[in-house]
Design a protein around this motif. Structure first.
Motif, short mmCIF file in Angstrom:
data_model
loop_
_atom_site.label_atom_id
_atom_site.label_comp_id
_atom_site.label_asym_id
_atom_site.label_seq_id
_atom_site.Cartn_x
_atom_site.Cartn_y
_atom_site.Cartn_z
N VAL B 300 0.85 -1.20 0.00
CA VAL B 300 0.00 0.00 0.00
C VAL B 300 0.89 1.24 0.00
O VAL B 300 1.97 1.23 0.57
N PRO B 301 0.43 2.31 -0.65
CA PRO B 301 1.29 3.49 -0.77
C PRO B 301 1.47 4.26 0.54
O PRO B 301 2.45 4.98 0.70
N ASP B 302 0.54 4.10 1.48
CA ASP B 302 0.64 4.87 2.72
C ASP B 302 1.48 4.12 3.76
O ASP B 302 1.28 2.93 4.00
N LYS B 303 2.43 4.83 4.37
CA LYS B 303 3.36 4.18 5.30
C LYS B 303 2.64 3.56 6.49
O LYS B 303 2.82 2.39 6.80
N LEU B 304 1.78 4.38 7.15
CA LEU B 304 1.11 3.89 8.35
C LEU B 304 0.21 2.71 8.01
O LEU B 304 0.18 1.70 8.73
N ALA B 305 -0.51 2.82 6.88
CA ALA B 305 -1.40 1.73 6.49
C ALA B 305 -0.59 0.46 6.22
O ALA B 305 -1.00 -0.64 6.60
N GLY B 306 0.56 0.63 5.60
CA GLY B 306 1.43 -0.52 5.33
C GLY B 306 1.87 -1.19 6.60
O GLY B 306 1.85 -2.43 6.72
N ILE B 307 2.24 -0.37 7.57
CA ILE B 307 2.70 -0.93 8.84
C ILE B 307 1.55 -1.65 9.54
O ILE B 307 1.71 -2.74 10.08
N LEU B 308 0.35 -1.02 9.51
CA LEU B 308 -0.80 -1.65 10.15
C LEU B 308 -1.10 -3.00 9.49
O LEU B 308 -1.40 -3.98 10.18
N LEU B 309 -0.99 -3.05 8.16
CA LEU B 309 -1.24 -4.31 7.46
C LEU B 309 -0.22 -5.36 7.87
O LEU B 309 -0.55 -6.51 8.12
N MET B 310 1.05 -4.93 7.94
CA MET B 310 2.12 -5.87 8.27
C MET B 310 1.92 -6.42 9.69
O MET B 310 2.03 -7.63 9.91
N VAL B 311 1.62 -5.51 10.62
CA VAL B 311 1.37 -5.95 11.99
C VAL B 311 0.11 -6.83 12.02
O VAL B 311 0.07 -7.87 12.69
#
Lengths: 296, 426
Positions: B300-311
């Motif tokens: 995902v292009p958004d950093k926070l969203a990416g991190i939330l997905l990864m977590v």
């Protein structure tokens, strides 16, 4: 016993792998602009039983000493390493490299910065086997200033620190050539490389600050006299010092410098393998024996 | 423990000890633990993982005797270990390869749990404790990879600790607190070393709980039905000690192959370059075992969203026991779920592949077109592929597994393990 998970996972892995290979092919076809291709060399140290070619490593050391050491350091190496087991000048008669005549002579050929014990003044003295290879430049700015802004990398682990390893180092050394016409004529305008840069398609971006370091006969290889094992001696003729030969030799030396324990590692590895193989067979027999009356 | 203890102390001394500290009894009961008789080799990874943990702790303790946790000394000390410490090359190679072997084993162990429904009641806590172990393993592996202080160590640490900076409000101060400064530096390296030494012992403690819990509820097995009588089980020793012993020996062969013959194959060449805060490597890639999560992060292009997905990708494992609604544990009897499981495994491989490549590179080439006089390949980019795989990854846990429990027609379960063995279906 039908083992469905086994089949399932193997099936999944196979499909995954075929996907991977498909992708790799696609990438290669759509690859970069430079059509330079690194060739794999048939090194003596490749493979499970590979060893270094002692004489090649010795010649490579000479190339390093007389050519590379003008700019490149070997910060993780000491002279004694040359005479340790697996090293190019190891002598079973003097297993302690501090007593190794050849290593002492090689170390003596370098000047080592030190402090005078009496006066405290900085001095330079000839090296001993226990010394580390000295720095070439006092600091990074000095190194850059002497090399048009570029920093000559340390060579201790250079064959490990580059993708392609020894193949890459050799390829880089033999791939210097004149800028080809297509490269020169970018977008219809004649292109000038920045001053101090050299064309080398093996290097990422094809422009490298290091000028071609090796030319034919830049150094002279001496023939070597060795004992023939029957009281007499025989002479091993040195190969012609072509760019290819010099490059091969110095790469062999750098491969050794980056991985001096390779031979002992492979040797112990083989014994470990043999042991584990027999151990697994015995464990399997034990397991089958214990389970022989168990329906499962 | 499972069932009454069968240990009888034979000597006066052991009787004396047994009344005061029944530690021999505990060991004896452990060895006599009744295990389902139909466990296959996929069930050997518990033993293999125990071996991995011991190898990592022992080799790590020795390495710590020679390692220098400072930005000026770390890189050189690793070289010194490999060159000058007697058998240092062996211990270092064992520890570095061991990390990869540990993760290889843990992934197989987890896929096994997913396939045979080992996370379902009454083993929810066994599964959750396993997830906690896995999470701490990821942290330990990451901290350990920073220690050699190569380029990938430094830049990997910079990227990963950067995640914390993306947390709203407290992110930046949290990141600085973790790093001990504004960027990765000497304070970071020293605390990472300290934590890298601490966490394996935390793992060992939670492994204790994990094993305790499995001994309390009993092991699952390939057909997923609970053992009904003594006939369904075998004593752990000698039956499974020997079977697991054989599996461990075979695993060690693979371990030894990498350790002695391909010690650098699982690492990255850039990590043989000393960390340099002024030079960013062209491609920052984590170790192979993080690649699927790295792909999810970048999907995902958004950093926070990416991190939330990864977590979330790891977090969702924690609630899996309540997401899977099927009463049947083993996927041997779930013909539809099995297909979704196979796709899930493939998607994990694909995510790993995507994580290793630049997002904008072409993953699946369709053709070539001319752009400004140059032929450029076009097709599906890695980022698109990773999006598809990410969607499937989450979809497998929700809604696929919850829905399947209601709609799937499962195969008939055998009456008992013994019966299934007789019929040749165990």
């Amino acid at each position: 016993m039908a083992n469905r998970l086994t089949k399932t996972l193997i099936g999944a892995a196979l499909i995954g792998l075929s996907g991977l290979s498909l992708g790799t092919v696609a990438m290669a076809a759509g690859g970069g602009k430079s059509d330079h291709k690194m060739e794999h060399q048939d090194w003596g140290f490749n493979g499970m039983f590979g060893t270094y070619d002692r004489l090649a490593v010795q010649r490579g050391y000479q190339v390093y000493r007389e050519v590379c050491a003008a700019c490149h350091a070997l910060e993780h190496l000491s002279f004694r390493h040359l005479g340790e087991k697996g090293g190019p000048y190891y002598n079973p008669k003097t297993p302690n490299p501090n007593d190794n005549v050849e290593v002492k002579a090689l170390a003596n050929d370098w000047l080592i910065p030190d402090i005078d014990g009496e006066t405290g003044d900085p001095i330079e003295r000839p090296g001993i086997p226990a010394d580390k290879f000295p720095d070439i430049y006092p600091n990074e700015p000095a190194a850059r200033a002497s090399n048009g802004g570029a920093l000559p990398p340390d060579l201790s682990v250079i064959t490990k620190a580059r993708t392609g390893g020894a193949d890459y180092i050799y390829d880089l050394l033999v791939s210097y050539k004149d800028m080809p016409h297509e490269y020169k004529m970018k977008d219809g305008v004649e292109y000038e490389m920045p001053i101090g840069m050299n064309y080398n398609p093996a290097f990422e971006g094809s422009e490298i600050a290091m000028a071609a370091p090796l030319v034919d006969d830049i150094i002279e290889y001496a023939s070597i006299t060795v004992s023939d094992g029957h009281g007499g001696t025989e002479t091993i003729e040195a190969p012609a010092a072509t760019v290819e030969q010099l490059s091969r030799d110095v790469t062999e030396f750098l491969a050794w410098a980056g991985d001096p324990k390779m031979e002992v590692r492979k040797k112990i590895g083989f014994s470990v393998f043999l042991f584990l193989f027999i151990f697994s067979a015995l464990m399997f027999a034990t397991y089958k024996n214990i389970w022989r009356d168990v329906e499962h | 423990m499972h069932g009454p203890s069968t240990y009888e102390p034979k000597y006066a001394a052991s009787r004396w000890l047994d009344k005061r500290l029944p530690i021999i009894r505990m060991g004896a009961d452990f060895m006599a633990f009744p295990s389902p008789r139909n466990l296959n080799y996929w069930y050997a990874f518990g033993a293999i993982l125990t071996m991995c943990l011991i190898v990592q702790i022992l080799s790590g303790v020795i390495l710590a005797m020679h390692y220098v946790p400072t930005v000026d000394g770390a890189f050189d000390s690793v070289q010194r270990i490999k060159r000058d410490v007697p058998y240092g090359w062996l211990i270092q190679s064992m520890h570095a390869t061991g990390a990869s072997m540990f993760f290889l084993a843990v992934y197989i162990h987890m896929f096994r749990g997913l396939f045979y429904g080992s996370y379902k009641a009454p083993r929810e806590l066994v599964w959750i404790l396993g997830c906690v172990i896995y999470l701490i393993m990821m942290a330990t592996g990451f901290l350990g990879y920073t220690l050699p202080w190569g380029q990938m160590s430094f830049w990997g640490a910079t990227v990963i600790t950067g995640f914390f900076g993306a947390i709203p409000v407290v992110g930046e101060s949290l990141q600085q607190w973790l790093l001990g400064g504004y960027s990765v530096g000497n304070p970071t390296l020293q605390r990472f070393f300290s934590l890298h030494y601490l966490l394996p012992f935390v793992i060992a403690a939670i492994v204790g709980l994990h094993v305790w819990a499995i001994h309390h509820v009993g092991q699952n097995n390939p057909i997923g039905i609970t053992e009904k009588s003594k006939k369904d089980t075998l004593s752990f020793h000698p039956y499974y000690t020997m079977k697991d012993g054989f599996a461990v020996a075979v695993f060690l062969l693979i371990f030894a192959f990498f350790m002695f013959y391909l010690p650098d194959a699982l690492g990255h060449a850039d990590n043989y370059q000393r960390a340099n805060p002024l030079v960013t490597p062209p491609h920052i890639v984590p170790e192979w075992y993080y690649l699927p999560f790295y792909a999810i992060l970048r999907a995902v292009p958004d950093k926070l969203a990416g991190i939330l997905l990864m977590v979330g990708a790891i977090g969702i494992l924690f609630v899996l026991p309540w997401l899977d609604t099927s009463k049947v544990r083993s996927m041997r009897f779930r013909p539809v779920a099995r297909v979704f499981f196979i796709i899930f495994v493939i998607m994990c491989f694909i995510l790993g592949w995507c994580g290793a490549r630049a997002p904008d590179d072409i993953a699946i080439k369709i053709g070539e077109k001319m752009v400004d006089g140059e032929s450029v390949a076009y097709g599906m980019k890695f980022v698109t592929l990773s999006r598809i795989a990410t969607i499937y990854y989450f979809a497998y846990f929700f809604p696929i597994l919850p829905l399947l429990g209601f709609v799937e027609k499962t195969k008939e379960l055998p009456e008992s393990i013994t019966k299934a063995i007789h019929e040749g279906t165990a």
